[in-house]
Design an enzyme around this catalytic site. Structure first.
Site, short mmCIF file in Angstrom:
data_model
loop_
_atom_site.label_atom_id
_atom_site.label_comp_id
_atom_site.label_asym_id
_atom_site.label_seq_id
_atom_site.Cartn_x
_atom_site.Cartn_y
_atom_site.Cartn_z
N ASP A 136 0.86 -1.18 0.00
CA ASP A 136 0.00 0.00 0.00
C ASP A 136 0.89 1.23 0.00
OD1 ASP A 136 -1.82 2.00 0.45
OD2 ASP A 136 -2.88 0.98 2.07
N ARG A 144 5.93 3.06 2.94
CA ARG A 144 6.38 1.72 3.33
C ARG A 144 7.90 1.58 3.31
NH1 ARG A 144 2.18 1.14 5.80
NH2 ARG A 144 0.28 0.36 4.83
N ARG A 204 -7.41 11.19 2.09
CA ARG A 204 -6.95 10.10 1.22
C ARG A 204 -7.61 10.17 -0.15
NH1 ARG A 204 -8.47 4.89 4.31
NH2 ARG A 204 -7.13 3.85 2.76
N LYS A 234 -9.23 1.49 -5.25
CA LYS A 234 -10.06 1.11 -4.11
C LYS A 234 -10.89 2.32 -3.64
CE LYS A 234 -6.20 1.92 -0.93
NZ LYS A 234 -5.23 1.30 -0.01
N HIS A 235 -11.98 2.09 -2.87
CA HIS A 235 -12.57 0.86 -2.34
C HIS A 235 -13.93 0.72 -3.02
CE1 HIS A 235 -10.04 2.68 0.84
NE2 HIS A 235 -9.75 1.44 1.21
N HIS A 247 -12.70 -0.80 9.19
CA HIS A 247 -11.78 -1.56 10.03
C HIS A 247 -12.48 -2.05 11.30
CE1 HIS A 247 -8.92 0.82 7.59
NE2 HIS A 247 -8.17 -0.25 7.70
N ASP A 321 -10.91 -6.33 0.34
CA ASP A 321 -10.16 -5.59 1.35
C ASP A 321 -9.70 -6.62 2.38
OD1 ASP A 321 -9.01 -3.48 2.67
OD2 ASP A 321 -10.81 -2.24 2.69
#
Length: 603
Positions: A136, A144, A204, A234-235, A247, A321
């Site tokens: 991601d 990352r 985002r 996404k999503h 989540h 997901d």
């Protein structure tokens, strides 16, 4: 030709990678050739044109796999990034997943960039079929790769409105990701952030207008594709209008079909036409599509097959997901969710807990007739096609020698940070800071557990030969401290209040808590000039409706702080436009231009 095979720990036909050393960034930046992933461009961009060798490898590989091995190709566990000691329990566990379970790919988290390639090369050598490595990288490689380039969040691109910058961000992300062995990224975000109360999308997203989101996301996809990185939007079918974080809970899209088609689905259609390789389906209920008792979209045939495959015509790779999220585990066993996802038309099962049990349950479902074996074969073929598109059928591994992000990549990130700065309000013309401002009180607000440090901003302001007093407040700051700050504010020529509220999983609403709102409104009422800067969520103006000036920087990283400082000191222009509305204060497109010289100067 097919990847070289030799005997090894995973069985008699273990794939062994042919090493291809790629030295990037030592003298400029080497990029993957455009079109190297084998995907077409234009309206049929998601359709692969594989060469005969790659196509033959796919069929030969499928023929060699038994049912359990085929199912395992659809499972992608999570692993940490960077170096993992081969003597550690962690490495033994991952080795077991690869050699014994024979999973199809891995989703990789954060670690030192220089350690990624050696670690991933070691893991590839353990695999009976090459691993598809996914990560991601929403806010650039630095999200990352420690040492990689950090990019602003998508909403900064929305404020800049510049497709060329979006393209360059995608290309930079691709080059750095591919240099360490990452083949695919779970991005860009295609959600339209039409709900200011959304706790998990917010900055985002590129914005609240579907066409603008689609335009900028498509440019990012083209850049990533030209750098050799596969992309997964996404999503699906959109998380931006929801009010819950998947989540923790199962959110619901309350939109009717007309709104879905006119807003939420617009960026997905655009992205599919721009070369999107995959789509991640969210754990979001969509009653307009699947009825009043709608399951998560990721488990719904009406959404995955009916809407995505048949109506949008998407034939690429479809991910769930993460299957360890609350929207799933609070309502289903993971085994049941995995079977339902495959029946719905999904190809890749992302991060299922206890994935060995998940593989076994899917095999049992096929043998019992509950899941069609043809559905498994169809999904395996798509996974292998993505691997061939990444040239994994050639057995390629990578090694980044002397890894560091080039200065040209950092320059791209700086340009985006500067271009996105948006001055939504400036009634008292506080921006740029004038030469009559000698003393500044700079207050930084931090949410619980997330200390926001404005060191780069403070240092730049101090360098302008002004007297800067800085302090930190938060939701637990006592009333006595705010009273002290009111007295300090009376001695200042300008009060700057900086806040950074950014979406993070499971943190709940993006609220400013404690006494900060009352403090700011009180200082404004006393006639003291106040500038509020948001280094995250744009929706903070409700807490300070009387404030004179409101500036948006979108991110609290050092680059964004320096860009804000340059704008405040008149060193760079301000040209950003709001990509979202701030009801009832401002609408999409609002923004005040400032040139480099207007009102600026040192005291």
């Amino acid at each position: 030709m097919p990847a070289t095979r030799s005997s090894g720990p995973a069985g008699p036909s273990t794939w062994r990678a042919t090493a291809l050393v790629v030295s990037l960034f030592s003298a400029g930046c080497a990029s993957i050739p455009a079109g190297a992933d084998g995907y077409m461009s234009g309206n049929d961009a998601h359709v692969l044109e594989l060469d005969p060798v790659a196509a033959a490898w796919i069929e030969e590989t499928i023929a060699e796999l038994d049912l359990r091995q085929r199912v395992a190709q659809l499972v992608f566990p999570w692993i940490p990034g960077g170096a993992i000691s081969e003597r550690s329990d962690e490495f033994a566990r991952i080795r077991r997943w690869i050699e014994r379970e024979e999973v199809g790919g891995l989703i990789v988290s954060r670690g030192q960039a220089s350690e990624f390639a050696p670690m991933l090369n070691r893991l590839q050598l353990l695999a009976s079929v090459p691993l598809l490595i996914v990560s991601d990288l929403e806010t650039g490689p630095g999200m990352r790769l420690t040492g990689g380039t950090d990019m602003p969040p998508a909403m900064a691109f929305g404020a800049a409105g510049d497709e060329d910058l979006a393209y360059e961000a995608g290309r930079v992300t691709a080059v750095e990701a591919r240099s360490v062995g990452i083949h695919m990224t779970l991005g860009p975000i295609l959600d339209v952030n039409s709900n200011p109360l959304n706790p998990i999308i917010n900055t985002r997203s590129f914005g609240e207008q579907g066409a603008a989101v689609g335009r900028l996301a498509s440019a990012w996809i083209r850049g990533a594709r030209d750098g050799g990185l596969q992309t997964v939007g996404k999503h699906f079918p959109g998380h931006g209008a929801t009010e819950l974080d998947s989540h923790d809970h199962l959110p619901t899209i309350k939109a009717d079909l007309e709104q879905l088609n006119g807003i939420e689905l617009v960026p997905f259609r655009a992205a599919v036409g721009s070369g999107l390789h995959g789509i991640l389906v969210g754990h979001i209920a969509v009653p307009a599509i699947a009825g009043p008792t709608a399951p998560p979209a990721s488990l719904s045939p009406d959404v995955v097959t009916g809407l995505l495959r048949e109506q949008l015509g998407f034939d690429g790779l479809v991910f769930t997901d993460a299957l360890n999220m609350g929207a799933i585990v609070n309502n289903y066993t993971v085994e049941e969710a995995a079977i339902l996802a495959l029946r719905a038309g999904v190809d890749v099962l992302l991060q299922p807990p206890d994935h060995g049990d998940v593989i076994d349950a899917i095999v049992d479902a096929v043998r019992s007739g509950r899941l069609d074996r043809q559905r498994v074969d169809e999904a395996v073929r798509r996974v292998l096609t993505a691997k061939a598109a990444a040239s994994l059928h050639d057995g390629i591994s990578v090694q980044a020698l002397g890894w560091s992000a080039p200065a040209s990549h950092e320059a791209v990130a700086r340009r985006i940070s500067g271009a996105g700065i948006t001055l939504a309000r400036d009634r008292a013309r506080l921006v740029p800071i004038g030469p009559d401002v000698h003393r500044i009180l700079q207050i930084s607000y931090s949410s619980a557990g997330r200390r926001f440090v404005t060191g780069a901003l403070n240092a730049s302001l101090a360098d302008s030969q002004r007297e800067i007093e800085t302090t930190q407040v938060g939701e637990r700051t006592p009333a006595g401290e705010y009273q002290r700050l009111r007295e300090r504010a009376k001695l200042a020529d300008l009060v700057i209040v900086s806040a950074s509220l950014v979406p993070r999983q499971s943190q709940g609403p993006l609220d400013l808590r404690g006494g900060i709102s009352e403090f700011v409104e009180g200082v404004v009422a006393e006639g003291i000039p106040v500038l509020v800067i948001s280094f995250g969520s744009p929706y903070l103006l409700d807490y300070f409706p009387s404030v004179d000036s409101y500036l948006l920087g979108w991110s609290g990283d050092r680059q964004a702080q320096r860009a804000i400082a340059d704008a405040l000191l008149g060193r760079s222009p301000i040209r950003g436009r709001l990509p979202v509305s701030l009801p009832p204060h401002h609408t999409v497109g609002d923004g005040i231009d400032r040139s480099e010289a207007q009102g600026a100067g040192t005291p």
